[in-house]
Design an enzyme around this catalytic site. Structure first.
Site, mmCIF file in Angstrom:
data_model
loop_
_atom_site.group_PDB
_atom_site.id
_atom_site.type_symbol
_atom_site.label_atom_id
_atom_site.label_comp_id
_atom_site.label_asym_id
_atom_site.label_seq_id
_atom_site.Cartn_x
_atom_site.Cartn_y
_atom_site.Cartn_z
ATOM 1 N N ARG A 53 -2.430 -1.160 -0.555
ATOM 2 C CA ARG A 53 -1.823 -0.545 -1.744
ATOM 3 C C ARG A 53 -0.348 -0.902 -1.837
ATOM 4 O O ARG A 53 0.062 -1.722 -2.640
ATOM 5 C CB ARG A 53 -2.022 0.977 -1.718
ATOM 6 N N ASP A 54 0.458 -0.308 -1.003
ATOM 7 C CA ASP A 54 1.892 -0.562 -1.050
ATOM 8 C C ASP A 54 2.201 -2.021 -0.754
ATOM 9 O O ASP A 54 3.180 -2.572 -1.253
ATOM 10 C CB ASP A 54 2.607 0.348 -0.046
ATOM 11 N N HIS A 255 10.303 0.355 5.433
ATOM 12 C CA HIS A 255 10.415 -0.956 4.774
ATOM 13 C C HIS A 255 11.412 -1.767 5.592
ATOM 14 O O HIS A 255 12.547 -1.343 5.794
ATOM 15 C CB HIS A 255 10.934 -0.794 3.347
ATOM 16 N N CYS A 286 8.616 -2.524 -3.250
ATOM 17 C CA CYS A 286 8.496 -1.582 -4.353
ATOM 18 C C CYS A 286 8.919 -2.264 -5.654
ATOM 19 O O CYS A 286 10.039 -2.781 -5.746
ATOM 20 C CB CYS A 286 9.363 -0.344 -4.108
ATOM 21 N N ASN A 295 7.265 -3.949 4.090
ATOM 22 C CA ASN A 295 7.151 -2.888 5.082
ATOM 23 C C ASN A 295 7.280 -3.452 6.491
ATOM 24 O O ASN A 295 7.117 -4.651 6.713
ATOM 25 C CB ASN A 295 5.790 -2.195 4.956
#
Length: 591
Positions: A53-54, A255, A286, A295
């Site tokens: 996801r991220d 991150h 992001c 990340n």
């Protein structure tokens, strides 16, 4: 993201009689009821894998296919991951890479005791998820956990959700309550807890206040995000000291923009944090935070905690922990699939170690052989160079022996036992067994690197950056199968002598083709190009295509087995039909 996991004092609402229970007109979506909480080992560390996801949400270019996302999640879970972010119910207009999350949830192989969390930014996202769960009443449910998010500054919140932090929290309260009433776990996120890309340094008191608001809503944990990655260990310590004044911190994720993610984790460990967000291969970023490049890599976290007093929790697939070697392989796989750099320092070190081991193993396996390296240039027929190596014995009695074999390896000359690639000794034994003799005669051995592997990858670095990378990437879609044919042509060109750099005539050689992974597919495809040169047998390692009876005189094809359980076809005809069905332009295969 620095994430701080904060346990909610309120118990979760677990159903008590099967996977669904209707309360006040609302269906519950919960996993198997949790047993009473036992005292946790204070040195057990939990990892939340945020890559699917991220990690993927900020990828540029073409939309990542749903089947790639499904494959990524399944691979991670089978490496021991027990909590993975599976996607987001956000408008594809704003985050295009999160399109297809519903199909991802329906397509993954759900395993027990694994949480497949999804992000729901608002009530619309939650409504879409609940409708999906209603329409697909499975056991276990498609998911039992959602995440909600906000920021620590108004500037970031306005850039992200077009509202202030206070307005964001007001929007999240009914979302969280409705999710809890439906039996879902809820996890909260607070972004930019150290530095905001729009307003600068963040007031840690505000971080504590926002995190407490999420806890009071019913979130069982809160993830505090150092979204731009500018936090240093002393920043993390100061922030946690403030947050701990109001709530017990138990989770961090980072991150890793400035390379301090792992150091920050150790700072957080000293403050009692035991759960961390990380992303395989360092995927991430992001879309609403300028400068947020990724990340902290899961591989780097796993390695940093190995042989320490801490134990990383994982499933039986990872032997009760998370398998670093498997995660490293996944990191390289998804990075190559996306055409991006793998930023994990540990994964790079693991690959370098394997390369050294391969070279050492190759030297051992070819003891007594002479070696020679060539740069094969097939241009203009093919745009990329390849590196080929020849191994032979001086004064070998087999050079003029019509029965002697020439072994030809494609897709690198790796001999990883763990990847089911046989050594030359293994091959000697196999060939002896298949031929029914005690001593198969090996004339010479040739290896060819795929154009993006090893030394060839260095030679082609510039060309690969210009857009030829797709030629070396294999997957089950039409474009990649066309790319596989391109790589098959370089095999044809080399063995047919159509190129420069290698002056060797393979006509009359008894060729035994040995292919690994994509090389196996390309080797099989290449057979159709040969008017004069034929393989007497094919050995496919880490199988993609596995016909039954193949070619004389060595009889049945070796099926060596593979951990990845790739597709296996019972015959060359079935394999050919599959390739044609996926859009391959390949003509008649001349077996």
């Amino acid at each position: 993201m620095i994430s701080s996991r904060i346990h909610n004092l309120k118990p979760l609402r677990w159903c008590t009689s099967g996977p669904f229970r209707v309360v006040a007109g609302r269906r519950h979506y919960a996993s198997i009821p949790k047993p009473p909480r036992a005292k946790l080992d204070e040195n057990v560390v939990n990892i939340v894998e945020v890559g699917p996801r991220d990690g993927l949400q900020n990828e540029k270019g073409a939309i990542i296919p749903v089947d790639v996302k499904i494959d990524l999640i399944n691979r991670l879970v089978r490496a021991g991951i027990t909590n993975v972010e599976a996607g987001s119910f956000v408008s594809p207009k704003w985050v295009p890479q999160m399109a297809g999350t519903a199909e991802v949830l329906k397509g993954i192989s759900r395993l027990p005791n694994v949480h497949y969390a999804v992000l729901v930014p608002n009530q619309k996202g939650l409504d879409d998820l609940l409708a999906l769960l209603d329409q697909n009443p499975t056991s276990p449910p498609l998911t039992d956990e959602v995440s909600v998010f906000t920021g620590a500054t108004d500037a970031f919140s306005k850039a992200n959700t077009n509202c202030t932090v206070a307005e964001s929290l007001d929007r999240l309260r009914p979302v969280t309550r409705n999710a809890l009433d439906s039996g879902l776990r809820v996890r909260g996120y607070v972004s930019v807890v150290i530095v905001c890309p729009f307003s600068g340094r963040v007031d840690y008191k505000r971080v504590r206040e926002v995190a407490k608001e999420l806890i009071d809503m019913g979130c069982y944990e809160v993830s505090l995000g150092d979204t731009v990655g500018q936090g240093r260990p002393h920043d993390i310590a100061e922030m946690l000291e403030e947050v701990k004044k109001g709530i017990p911190v138990s989770k961090l994720a980072f991150h890793d923009t400035y390379g301090t993610g792992v150091a920050n984790i150790f700072s957080a460990l000293e403050h009692g944090v035991r759960t961390f967000d990380s992303s395989v291969g360092g995927l991430g970023g992001c879309p609403y935070s300028p400068g947020a490049t990724g990340n902290v890599a899961t591989e780097d976290v796993l390695y940093a905690l190995q042989e320490s007093k801490y134990h990383i929790s994982g499933s039986s697939f990872g032997g009760g922990t998370i398998d670093l070697e498997k995660i490293s392989d996944i990191g390289w796989w998804i990075s190559e699939r996306l055409g991006r750099e793998n930023v994990s320092r540990v994964s790079r070190a693991i690959r370098a170690r394997r390369n050294r081991e391969d070279e050492k193993r190759l030297r051992i396996m070819t003891t007594g052989f002479l070696t020679q390296s060539f740069v094969f240039d097939p241009r203009p027929s093919y745009p990329l160079l390849s590196v080929v190596k020849r191994y032979w014995k001086q004064d070998s009695p087999y050079f003029d022996d019509l029965d002697a074999l020439t072994l030809f390896f494609i897709h690198g000359a790796g001999f990883h036992k763990e990847q089911w690639e046989p050594s030359i000794d293994d091959l000697q034994s196999i060939l002896d067994r298949k031929s029914g003799t005690s001593n198969v005669k090996i004339r010479e051995i040739w290896t060819m690197d795929a154009p993006n592997h090893g030394d060839a990858g260095v030679l082609n670095e510039h060309a690969l950056k210009l857009g030829y990378q797709h030629i070396c990437t294999f997957s089950y879609d039409a474009s990649s199968l066309v790319a596989a044919e391109e790589l098959a042509r370089i095999i044809h060109l080399f063995l047919s002598g159509l190129g420069t750099g290698v002056d060797h005539d393979f006509t009359g050689h008894n060729l035994v083709g040995i292919g690994h992974s994509m090389g196996a597919a390309c080797l099989t495809l290449s057979l159709g190009y040969y008017p004069k040169i034929n393989f007497v047998s094919i050995i496919l390692c880490e199988i993609i295509i596995a016909p039954g009876k193949f070619m004389l005189p060595l009889g049945d094809l070796l099926i060596s087995g593979t951990e990845s359980k790739r597709d296996i076809w019972a015959s060359k005809e079935e394999a050919y039909i599959f390739f044609k069905s996926k859009g391959s332009r390949f003509g008649t295969i001349a077996f």
